[in-house]
Design an enzyme around this catalytic site. Structure first.
Site, PDB file in Angstrom:
ATOM      1  N   ALA A  30       0.798  -1.229   0.000  1.00 21.65           N
ATOM      2  CA  ALA A  30       0.000   0.000   0.000  1.00 21.65           C
ATOM      3  C   ALA A  30       0.829   1.277   0.000  1.00 21.65           C
ATOM      4  O   ALA A  30       0.281   2.366  -0.100  1.00 21.65           O
ATOM      5  CB  ALA A  30      -0.930   0.008   1.222  1.00 21.65           C
TER       6      ALA A  30
ATOM      7  N   ARG B 217       9.965   8.333  -2.676  1.00 18.56           N
ATOM      8  CA  ARG B 217      11.379   8.440  -3.057  1.00 18.56           C
ATOM      9  C   ARG B 217      11.667   7.899  -4.451  1.00 18.56           C
ATOM     10  O   ARG B 217      12.758   8.090  -4.986  1.00 18.56           O
ATOM     11  CB  ARG B 217      12.250   7.730  -2.017  1.00 18.56           C
TER      12      ARG B 217
ATOM     13  N   ARG C   8      25.577  -6.699 -38.402  1.00 19.40           N
ATOM     14  CA  ARG C   8      24.380  -5.867 -38.452  1.00 19.40           C
ATOM     15  C   ARG C   8      23.149  -6.715 -38.765  1.00 19.40           C
ATOM     16  O   ARG C   8      23.264  -7.915 -39.042  1.00 19.40           O
ATOM     17  CB  ARG C   8      24.582  -4.758 -39.485  1.00 19.40           C
TER      18      ARG C   8
END
Length: 455
Positions: free
Chosen positions: A13, A18, A331
């Site tokens: 809860a 912060r 790639r």
């Protein structure tokens, strides 16, 4: 679980100021899942009679995000402490159950630890999970008597200097009989420095009531770390990822220096060196070796392949027993068959290289289909782009290209062909022939190098 039925209550809860985030704390992601989801998943492995989640801040968002979870939801409308939070769930729990209390922001506790804690409590006793920290700042302390028996838990803000010197800390996780917990919780007061109803105060009540109280010391303090801010979340991300890999048998040169930003699956006996970054979905086969400083993104690497240091691999499919790098770049849509070698400063893009082919030095292969056992010489370039469009190159089996060759696409090089060093090839090359496309060497007699005028 056999014996007395078990109900699990997850306290979730808190607001989490912060975190500095609009997202509720228990919905912050750890290893791609909300913190609370980790706790629920672990709780389910204990096969309890029920799982209750006490929610509060941004509660509807939390319930909506985890609507699929098989839990009962209980609202704590006012956040008045952990004891008050647990009390909200107690009406749903029968007297003959044991209650295991967990926390929505403590996501890494393992099943085996919780099983030990439940067994330690027995049918009628109380057990608490403790841990030893080098820096116990912020944690309540476990206070024992001269015989080493638990007497109470003191929150840091209410602790004396002597109690603050204690290094055994309370994690908040505990097990107790529902009937007794209900009674103790009803007698809690908020006469403390924070004006809250502390769940920890039930320990002193249990001791006073001659109820056995035992503490289980967590063997791995990382299991009980909580999340209060983004720094702690990042710390747990590292702990979570590395613990999963190590327990699964992956060897990490330094567990503190690996970054997994997606999903990493792997076979057995995999080795990962320092400062490797995995992104997206990555799969490593058995005995794959990843060298230091590599970045691997959305790729699959086959068994027994070695990737040497400082390679960048993205969207590639690499077969077994290949050797890549160092300083190579693969790639998207680079596909390597078994035993392909891609060496230093070689780039492969949207190309397929057949079994046993090699490009060991300073080469570029783009938009090409390369056969088996081809040797791409140092400095060879497949020139696939004309400034407006990409063009395809086909290179047959067992072709050798000499150093500093340029193959100007679109072009086909026949099987077994050899291209002389320094050639710029603009037309198809016949199979089995030597093709040379360069200016004839000439020496100019009597030529003198220009000389700078004297100052």
């Amino acid at each position: 679980m056999p014996g007395t039925p078990l109900s699990i209550v997850i306290l979730a809860a808190g607001e989490g100021k912060r975190m500095r985030s609009a997202l509720p704390k228990v919905l912050q992601l750890l290893a791609g899942r909300p913190l609370l989801q980790h706790v629920i998943d672990t709780a389910r492995t204990l096969a309890p009679s029920a799982i209750h989640v006490v929610y509060g801040h941004e509660g509807e968002r939390v319930r909506a995000a985890l609507a699929h979870a098989p839990v009962s939801w209980t609202l704590q409308a006012q956040q008045r402490g952990t004891g008050h939070a647990l009390l909200q769930a107690m009406p749903q729990i029968p007297d003959d159950h044991r209650v295991l209390v967990l926390y929505g922001d403590v996501p890494l506790i393992g099943r085996e630890t919780l099983l030990q804690l439940v067994q330690l409590a027995g049918a009628a006793g109380v057990s608490v999970l403790s841990a030893r920290f080098e820096d116990p700042e912020g944690y309540g302390r476990i206070v024992r008597n001269a015989r080493g028996l638990v007497q109470k838990i003191v929150e840091q803000k209410d602790a004396t200097p002597r109690q603050l010197a204690i290094r055994e800390c309370n994690t908040g996780v505990l097990v107790g009989p529902a009937r007794r917990l209900r009674s103790w919780l009803g007698r809690l007061t908020s006469a403390n420095s924070q004006g809250e109803y502390y769940l920890t105060d039930v320990i002193a009540m249990a001791v006073k009531g001659k109820v056995p109280v035992k503490a289980l010391l967590a063997q791995d303090p990382g299991e009980v770390l909580g999340v209060n801010d983004k720094a702690q979340l990042a710390q747990l991300e590292s702990v979570c990822r590395t613990r999963e890999l190590l327990l699964a048998g992956v060897t990490l040169a330094d567990p503190a220096r690996i970054d997994v930003r997606g999903t990493l699956t792997h076979g057995s006996d995999v080795f990962i060196d320092v400062n490797v970054v995995f992104e997206g979905r990555v799969a490593l086969g058995d005995r794959v070796h990843i060298g230091a400083g590599c970045v691997v993104r959305d790729s699959e690497i086959g068994a027994d392949t070695q990737v040497l240091p400082h390679c960048v691999i993205e969207g590639a499919l690499i077969g077994p027993s290949c050797l890549i790098g160092p300083f190579a770049r693969l790639r998207p849509m680079a596909t390597l068959a078994p035993e392909v070698h891609i060496g230093n400063f070689v780039e492969v893009k949207n190309s397929q290289l057949g079994a046993g082919s090699k490009a060991n030095h300073l080469a570029y292969v783009g938009d090409a289909e390369v056969g088996n056992r081809v040797n791409i010489g140092a400095g060879t370039i497949v020139a696939n782009y004309d400034g407006a469009a990409k063009h395809h190159t086909t290179i047959g089996d067992e072709v050798h290209t000499g150093s500093n060759s340029v193959l100007v696409a679109p072009i086909t090089v026949g099987a077994g062909a050899t291209i002389g060093a320094g050639s710029t090839v603009t037309h198809s090359v016949p199979a089995g022939k030597l093709t040379v496309a360069r200016a004839r060497q000439t020496t100019i007699e009597g030529w003198r190098r220009p000389v700078k005028p004297a100052k």
